[in-house]
Design a protein around this motif. Structure first.
Motif, short mmCIF file in Angstrom:
data_model
loop_
_atom_site.label_atom_id
_atom_site.label_comp_id
_atom_site.label_asym_id
_atom_site.label_seq_id
_atom_site.Cartn_x
_atom_site.Cartn_y
_atom_site.Cartn_z
N ARG A 25 16.32 47.60 25.65
CA ARG A 25 14.97 47.19 24.92
C ARG A 25 13.60 46.84 26.04
O ARG A 25 12.47 47.45 25.74
CB ARG A 25 15.21 45.99 24.16
CG ARG A 25 15.81 46.09 22.91
CD ARG A 25 15.71 45.01 21.98
NE ARG A 25 14.65 44.48 21.60
CZ ARG A 25 14.20 43.94 20.57
NH1 ARG A 25 15.16 44.15 19.63
NH2 ARG A 25 12.94 43.66 20.47
N ASP A 26 14.26 46.24 27.13
CA ASP A 26 13.01 45.79 28.27
C ASP A 26 12.54 47.24 28.72
O ASP A 26 11.36 47.30 29.21
CB ASP A 26 13.56 44.76 29.01
CG ASP A 26 13.45 43.20 28.42
OD1 ASP A 26 13.05 43.23 27.22
OD2 ASP A 26 14.31 42.46 29.01
N ALA B 292 10.37 48.75 26.73
CA ALA B 292 9.25 48.09 26.57
C ALA B 292 8.19 48.37 27.93
O ALA B 292 7.04 48.59 27.98
CB ALA B 292 9.44 46.26 26.82
N ASP B 293 8.74 48.46 29.08
CA ASP B 293 8.22 48.86 30.42
C ASP B 293 7.63 50.33 30.30
O ASP B 293 6.40 50.51 30.64
CB ASP B 293 9.12 48.79 31.61
CG ASP B 293 9.21 47.41 31.80
OD1 ASP B 293 8.70 46.44 31.30
OD2 ASP B 293 10.55 46.85 32.65
N ARG C 90 6.53 51.67 27.56
CA ARG C 90 5.39 51.64 26.61
C ARG C 90 4.30 51.17 27.37
O ARG C 90 2.98 51.53 27.19
CB ARG C 90 5.64 50.68 25.64
CG ARG C 90 6.51 51.18 24.37
CD ARG C 90 6.68 50.46 22.91
NE ARG C 90 7.17 49.15 23.27
CZ ARG C 90 8.39 48.74 23.01
NH1 ARG C 90 9.34 49.58 22.65
NH2 ARG C 90 8.66 47.49 23.13
#
Ligand code: ATP
Ligand code: MG
Lengths: 265, 410
Positions: free
Chosen positions: A87-88, A91-92, A94
């Motif tokens: 998930r992280d 996020a990065d 994106r």
């Protein structure tokens, strides 16, 4: 940022999708929203994605934007395989590679336009001073240099969408994704926003824009048409014959799928 | 910077949209803080006051009176009077480990004459150590009996402050000569006024003290009326008391278990009871206060759940812009900590206000003055911090786990 662009080999597309599938499992029913999408977008392209409601445009958009993950197929963004990212890590991706522009603007209402534009840079760890300079530069670029401290509610729809575009550009992303960016705007502001996109294209940006408006789509470099989870047409719009080819496409649209597919071939 | 500003802004906004709920929760936190802080503060004050008034009698001492034996011992019958000399006491001193100070008391009534007036006075012969044990603190410019007075059998007097007032009125007693049972005595010290809640021969402020050597020479007294002793460590009081009893019983031949041959008043006993009582009291109040805080914490957690729900869209947007889970988590945790923190600060301020206004009520002599000690503030802050973290963690984690696509659609 420059180094990242160098990482991508010139001949390697920014977006590479092979047989991408997306099934929504709501527990009771399974909805097959995408049924095998092959799509490749090179650096500097301006693509319009069109198609009827429920055809899977937003689903595709969410996958490209790494907001959601595919249930099948292979997707690379900037050469980086998206499958299996945490998930992280998503996020990065994106944060660094993608700039979003939404139909509903999606600005944070309690903070100023400038602070909205700065938001991705906060998540990206850009130092405050650099952030401030970049915000000013971007707000100038979208023609809102004098509206920095306004709250979103104090701006018109078109202005809000410009702020959203400035925000999308904040981290200098590989690609700008827009889902119905003119959907909530009147014709004239919609045209303005399209103008901004065209400017960005001219400056070498890669853009993927979903739109219902054929007149807007016609101004992009390439039109991808989706129906029922499949790409039924993927054609370049020649600068000169653009109008003609699109009206032909529009005609084909009315005549039905078979002829559209023929035209795409 | 932006984050903090935004967090503050959000907090105000959320507080406004959930007025009643925020008020009730905030109230819970404030009340809990006030409860814990005040309870601990009053506990501290009460304890201080208690020590202060107990200290009027002495600094955690034991007092022993010889009496009649009530048990036969080694062929000696009961009903025998136990007589203790100063020499007996000097002899046992070295036999009792942990004994710090020891002083005999020779007591009697005397006539004190100053100028044309004569006053009846309780006079006690004591050693220099007596002053320290019994908290007989001399006023400025005066002193207690010292070892040279003892050695030279000086005719010096240390007098109680009330006695000093009666005899000398506005005059300074120090350096004046009085006639005690016909002999001239020099006043060398006056007692500093003190709070004395218990005594065994009248209050110290009415008494006069002289060296034991002088007293014995003056009156020919052989046996002590009683004696006072003090252990080096308070906790060793029992052991030292037993040691004194054992040594004396061996020397004077009586049964050490004979409570009437030598009766000992352990002044630390009431203190120990008070310690236990205060511990229970503080514990009880602490639990009540903590429970209030926990209830407040649950309220905060509840609010945060609503807040997360209301702000799902915002969370989705931030995720789309690249916020990691930790950013979202931190944001909501900070917000919760801010709510609990403000409630806590308000509660502490109210407590401080009450504590500083309290002395004006005139209840100080009964319950002391409540004091918000740094320890109390620290404990309260710690409890608040834990509650804030717990209250915020679960809603914040839920927020961080939202699916960005779903979150943005709302
Ligand atoms: N979260 C979801 N759960 C279940 N089904 C979904 C979900 N999101 C989309 N769908 C279904 O997937 C299909 C494609 O939806 P999508 O939103 O991609 O269409 P679209 O082309 O963007 O339509 P529109 O032009 O109306 O925005 C639709 O049948 C829709 O009902
Ligand atoms: Mg859609």
């Amino acid at each position: 940022m420059a180094t990242r662009h160098e990482e991508i080999r010139a001949d390697r597309p920014i977006i590479e999708m092979v047989d991408i599938r997306k099934v929504y499992d709501t527990g009771k029913v399974k909805v097959e929203a995408l049924k095998g999408i092959d799509l490749s977008v090179a650096k500097g392209e301006f693509i319009a994605i069109v198609g009827p409601s429920g055809s899977g445009k937003s689903t595709l958009m969410n996958l490209i934007g790494c907001l959601d993950t595919a249930t099948g197929g292979e997707f690379r963004i900037g050469g980086e395989l998206v499958k299996g990212l945490s998930r992280d890590q998503l996020a990065d991706v994106r944060n660094r590679r993608i700039g979003f522009v939404f139909q509903a603007f999606n600005l944070l209402p309690q903070i100023s336009a400038a602070e909205n534009v700065a938001m991705p840079m906060i998540f990206g760890g850009v130092p405050a001073k650099a952030r401030k300079e970049r915000v000013a530069e971007l707000m100038e670029k979208v023609g809102l240099g004098d509206r920095m401290e306004h709250k979103p509610t104090e701006l018109s729809g078109g202005q809000m969408q410009r702020v959203a575009i400035a925000r999308a550009l904040a981290m200098n992303p590989d690609i700008v994704l827009a889902d119905e960016p003119t959907g909530n705007l009147d014709t004239s502001s919609g045209g303005d926003i399209m103008g901004v996109f065209l400017d960005l294209w001219k400056q070498g940006r890669t853009l993927v824009v979903i739109t219902h408006d054929m007149a807007l789509a016609r101004r992009a470099g390439r039109i991808v048409e989706i129906r029922d989870g499949r790409i039924v047409r993927d054609a370049a719009v020649g600068p000169e014959e653009g109008a003609a080819s699109v009206s032909a496409a529009a005609g084909a649209h009315v005549q039905g799928l078979a002829s559209t597919a023929e035209q795409a071939a | 910077m932006l984050m903090l500003k935004e967090v503050l802004y959000q907090m105000l906004r959320d507080a406004r949209s959930q007025k009643l709920r925020t008020f009730l929760t905030g109230f819970g936190i404030v009340w809990g803080t006030v409860a814990i802080t005040l309870l601990l503060a009053f506990g501290t004050g009460l304890k201080k006051q208690m020590i202060k008034s107990t200290a009027g009698l002495g600094d955690r001492i034991g007092i022993a009176w010889p009496g009649l034996t009530s048990k036969p011992f080694q062929g000696l019958g009961k009903g025998r009077r136990i007589r203790i000399t100063e020499e007996d006491l000097i002899a046992i001193r070295s036999q009792v480990p942990g004994l710090r100070s020891l002083s005999p008391e020779f007591a009697g009534d005397m006539k004190l004459r100053y100028g044309l007036k004569t006053y009846p006075v309780d006079v006690t012969g004591v050693t220099p150590e007596f002053g320290g044990m019994r908290n007989l603190i001399p006023q400025a410019g005066s002193r207690f009996i010292n070892p040279i007075d003892m050695e030279k059998q000086r005719r010096v007097l240390f007098i109680g402050n009330k006695l000093a007032e009666t005899v000398f009125q506005k005059e300074d007693p120090v350096g004046k000569t009085v006639i005690l049972n016909g002999s001239p005595f020099l006043v060398v010290g006056v007692l500093m006024p003190k709070n004395q809640d218990s005594s065994y021969r009248g209050r110290d402020h009415d008494q006069a003290f002289m060296p034991t050597s002088t007293y014995r020479a003056l009156t020919g007294a052989k046996y002590v009326s009683n004696f006072v002793f003090q252990p080096a460590k308070v906790l060793e009081m029992k052991a030292v008391s037993n040691g004194v009893l054992t040594s004396l019983s061996r020397r004077l031949r009586f049964d050490p278990a004979d409570k009437e041959a030598l009766s000992v008043w352990d002044t630390t006993e009431q203190f120990q009871f008070f310690e236990v009582f205060m511990l229970a009291f503080t514990g009880f109040l602490g639990i009540v206060g903590s429970l209030t805080l926990v209830v407040g914490g649950i309220g905060v957690s509840n609010i945060m759940n609503v807040v997360v729900e209301e702000r799902t869209k915002e969370i989705g947007i931030k995720m789309a812009l690249g916020a990691r889970q930790r950013s979202i988590l931190t944001q909501f945790l900070m917000e919760t900590l801010l709510i609990t923190g403000s409630g806590g600060v308000l509660g502490l301020l109210i407590s401080f206000g009450i504590c500083s206004a309290f002395p004006k009520l005139g209840l100080t002599d009964y319950v002391g003055d409540p004091q918000v000690s740094p320890v109390v503030a620290l404990i309260t802050t710690g409890i608040l911090g834990v509650i804030g973290l717990l209250a915020g963690y679960f809603p914040a984690r839920d927020a961080a786990r939202l699916d960005p696509v779903v979150a943005m659609k709302l």
